[in-house]
Design a protein around this motif. Structure first.
Motif, short mmCIF file in Angstrom:
data_model
loop_
_atom_site.label_atom_id
_atom_site.label_comp_id
_atom_site.label_asym_id
_atom_site.label_seq_id
_atom_site.Cartn_x
_atom_site.Cartn_y
_atom_site.Cartn_z
N PRO A 84 -77.33 47.00 -21.97
CA PRO A 84 -76.53 46.78 -20.70
C PRO A 84 -76.58 45.05 -20.60
N ASP A 85 -77.85 44.41 -21.04
CA ASP A 85 -78.04 43.16 -20.72
C ASP A 85 -77.49 42.28 -21.73
N ASN A 86 -76.73 42.75 -22.97
CA ASN A 86 -76.16 42.02 -23.94
C ASN A 86 -74.94 41.17 -23.02
N LYS A 90 -71.97 42.53 -20.67
CA LYS A 90 -72.03 42.01 -19.17
C LYS A 90 -70.66 41.47 -19.13
N THR A 93 -68.14 44.37 -18.47
CA THR A 93 -68.30 45.20 -17.21
C THR A 93 -67.88 44.33 -16.13
N GLU A 94 -67.87 42.96 -16.26
CA GLU A 94 -67.43 42.07 -15.30
C GLU A 94 -65.63 42.15 -15.15
N TYR A 126 -69.46 49.68 -26.66
CA TYR A 126 -69.49 49.32 -25.27
C TYR A 126 -69.79 50.69 -24.43
N ALA A 138 -72.86 46.69 -9.19
CA ALA A 138 -71.84 45.84 -9.65
C ALA A 138 -70.94 45.13 -8.48
#
Length: 617
Positions: A84-86, A90, A93-94, A126, A138
């Motif tokens: 998730p912090d990749n 990220k 997701t945005e 993903y 988010a």
């Protein structure tokens, strides 16, 4: 390939022996065929006879082994899911959240089978976030980021104007009150418009509830009442009373009042209202049946082989007068096909020759109102447009024409309604000063010398207050109480101003602007410093009607700094509350049948981001 071959040489790939590059000794490769040859004897030779070369060989072997392990690890990672912090995850997701916000998609779209299949195909590594993560983590993070940027921007603006409105959802028991903020950017001198907040309005829509809700929103954004220049609202008594309770300046929506004026005119003459009622019945008939036959009739009358798409009739909405205007125009455009259709088919009603004539005259009378409605509904319309528009409308309706036969009552009623409903606009300080600092109008559109003088007196007061404020700000910056005298600023040489585009055809509504400008007398001279600057500005020719007053002040704020500052304050106020109404059109796409359980808090975030995301990324 083994690193040992750096130290040995083969005559041919099939050779049973290898020659040492160091001592030239011939060493057997082991095995009995090419398939069983190995490097064991070669490594033993290096270890026994060449210690340094053997150590180098071992070191190279360790590096090769490390590289192989790293390559295997990378291959494994490429096949696994992104954490998730990749950075890539990220970013996706945005973009996913932007897609949901900007395209009015439900948060549950991440649970849809087809959408999940699309994402899996586009980026197998993903992992789609859950609806709960988007809703609770988010979305609030994105909202906080955008709202923080907006709050920082508003802190630098000295005066703000607002529009507000209330909307009740059709799909859930939720009432929302909106607050849209308008201001002039001090760097670009452009007009800015941003949705500030949409908040749930609890309880009945009385004056106390409305005042309390708007006050809460202003407090939340840390906007003091001193920065509130004006609030544009509808003409309802509860809205007007709420603004009075808040002790803020407010204006009624010009478009709403114009709607009332035209409605009075349309129902004042029985023959016109009957023709409109019959028109509605005809349009409704084709909306529900026989549409294809009318389209066939249109094609026949256009000629064989034509590819033009038939024109659809427009159904009006009686709460919006301009929809009636568009309905009449669509009927007049299809007059011949409709008459031909009526000769062979039954219609609920038919229009007589007299009624067709009345409709044509009605369109002519309402054309200026339609042009004005489009003008004041634009994103750049300001409170400065109101006085000139009313002056032009009165002059236009007062003119007698030979074509007025049959609609004189309607035209006279329209004129009386305009005079009655807009009788005090020239005495309203917000309208008067805004008109004076708009370089398209200045003091040319006041209907009497007395109202013009009162307007200039109000402008003089604003200039004096602005002068004191600027002097204090200048003294604070310099750490002293001294500042340059206003006379130095006021007496700067005036430069040329720009006019409108030459040779352009104008409508009857627009052409009256020029006629009124030519009739205006020059203003009297003044003696005070601020009046000198004002008189220099007023004596210059006005710019063209189609020119931008914001661009004028961008080019001339150095010559008229006080006037420019006052203009930035008064031209920030729009003439209508259209922006808030448009906002609720978007809100209806967000709080719909698929999302009728959406909380007010989530709805507020989605509406806010829908309107502001692209501006404050």
């Amino acid at each position: 390939m083994s690193a040992v071959w750096k130290y040995f040489l083969l005559e041919t790939p099939q050779s049973k022996t290898a020659t040492c590059n160091v001592c030239k000794a011939v060493v057997p490769r082991g095995g009995s065929s090419v398939a069983t040859y190995n490097t064991t004897n070669l490594i033993k030779h290096l270890k026994k006879h060449h210690t340094k070369e053997h150590d180098d060989f071992l070191a190279m072997g360790q590096k090769d082994q490390s590289r192989r392990k790293e390559s295997l690890l990378q291959s494994f990672q490429r096949q696994g899911k992104l954490p998730p912090d990749n950075v890539k995850a990220k970013g996706i997701t945005e973009k996913l959240l932007n897609f949901i916000v900007l395209d009015d998609q439900p948060l549950s779209v991440v649970e849809n089978e087809g959408f999940r299949g699309l994402i899996e195909y586009l980026q197998p590594r993903y992992s789609l976030p859950s609806r709960r993560y988007l809703s609770e983590t988010a979305l609030p993070e994105l909202y906080n980021r955008v709202s923080t940027k907006l709050a920082e921007t508003l802190k630098t603006v000295p005066a703000l104007s607002f529009t507000t409105d209330i909307c009740t959802s059709d799909v859930c028991p939720m009432s929302l009150i909106s607050l849209t903020v308008h201001w002039i950017d001090r760097d670009t001198h452009g007009l800015c418009c941003v949705v500030l907040q949409v908040k749930k309005c609890r309880g009945s829509h009385n004056r106390a509830t409305i005042a309390a809700t708007i006050t809460e929103m202003l407090i939340h954004w840390e906007i003091p009442l001193e920065k509130v220049h004006a609030i544009l609202r509808d003409n309802a008594s509860n809205m007007k009373a709420a603004m009075e309770d808040m002790a803020v300046s407010s204006l009624g929506c010009f478009a709403h009042t114009l709607q009332l004026v035209v409605h009075e005119g349309l129902i004042s003459q029985r023959s016109v209202s009957d023709a409109l009622a019959n028109s509605r019945k005809i349009v409704a008939h084709f909306k529900h049946s026989q549409l294809a036959q009318l389209e066939d009739m249109q094609r026949e009358m256009q000629g064989a082989g034509t590819t033009t798409t038939p024109t659809r009739l427009v159904q009006d909405v009686q709460t919006r007068w301009n929809s009636s205007f568009y309905m009449i125009k669509s009927l007049l455009k299809q007059k011949r096909p409709l008459c031909a259709y009526a000769a062979d088919h039954n219609l609920p009603v038919t229009l007589s020759a007299n009624e067709w004539g009345l409709l044509e005259k009605t369109v002519t009378v309402l054309e200026p109102f339609e042009e004005l409605t489009r003008k004041i509904s634009s994103a750049t319309s300001t409170a400065a447009d109101v006085i000139p528009a009313v002056t032009v409308l009165q002059r236009l309706l007062a003119e007698e024409n030979s074509t007025d036969s049959g609609i004189k009552t309607m035209k006279s009623t329209l004129l009386q309604a305009v005079r009655r409903r807009f009788s005090d606009i020239e005495s309203e300080p917000l309208y008067a000063v805004a008109t004076l600092v708009d370089a398209r109008y200045k003091d040319r559109f006041f209907t009497s010398g007395e109202t013009a003088r009162r307007g200039k007196a109000l402008l003089t007061q604003e200039l004096e207050k602005m002068e004191q404020a600027l002097l204090r700000a200048s003294a604070d910056e310099a750490g002293t109480t001294e500042a340059e005298p206003a006379e130095k600023v006021a007496c700067m040489e005036a430069g040329p101003s720009t006019g409108g585009p030459p040779g352009t055809m104008k409508s009857s509504f627009s052409s009256l602007y020029d006629r009124i400008l030519k009739e205006h007398d020059e203003p009297a001279a003044g003696t005070q410093a601020v009046v000198i600057q004002m008189q220099m500005y007023l004596k210059e020719p006005t710019i063209g009607e189609k020119d931008s007053p914001f661009q004028y002040w961008a080019n001339n704020h150095g010559r008229f700094p006080l006037l420019s500052a006052v203009a930035a304050k008064f031209l920030s106020a729009p003439s209508t509350s259209v922006e808030s109404e448009r906002l609720f059109s978007s809100a209806s796409n967000i709080v719909d049948e698929k999302r009728n359980r959406l909380t007010a808090e989530r709805a507020e975030m989605l509406i806010f981001l829908k309107k502001n995301l692209t501006m404050f990324k």
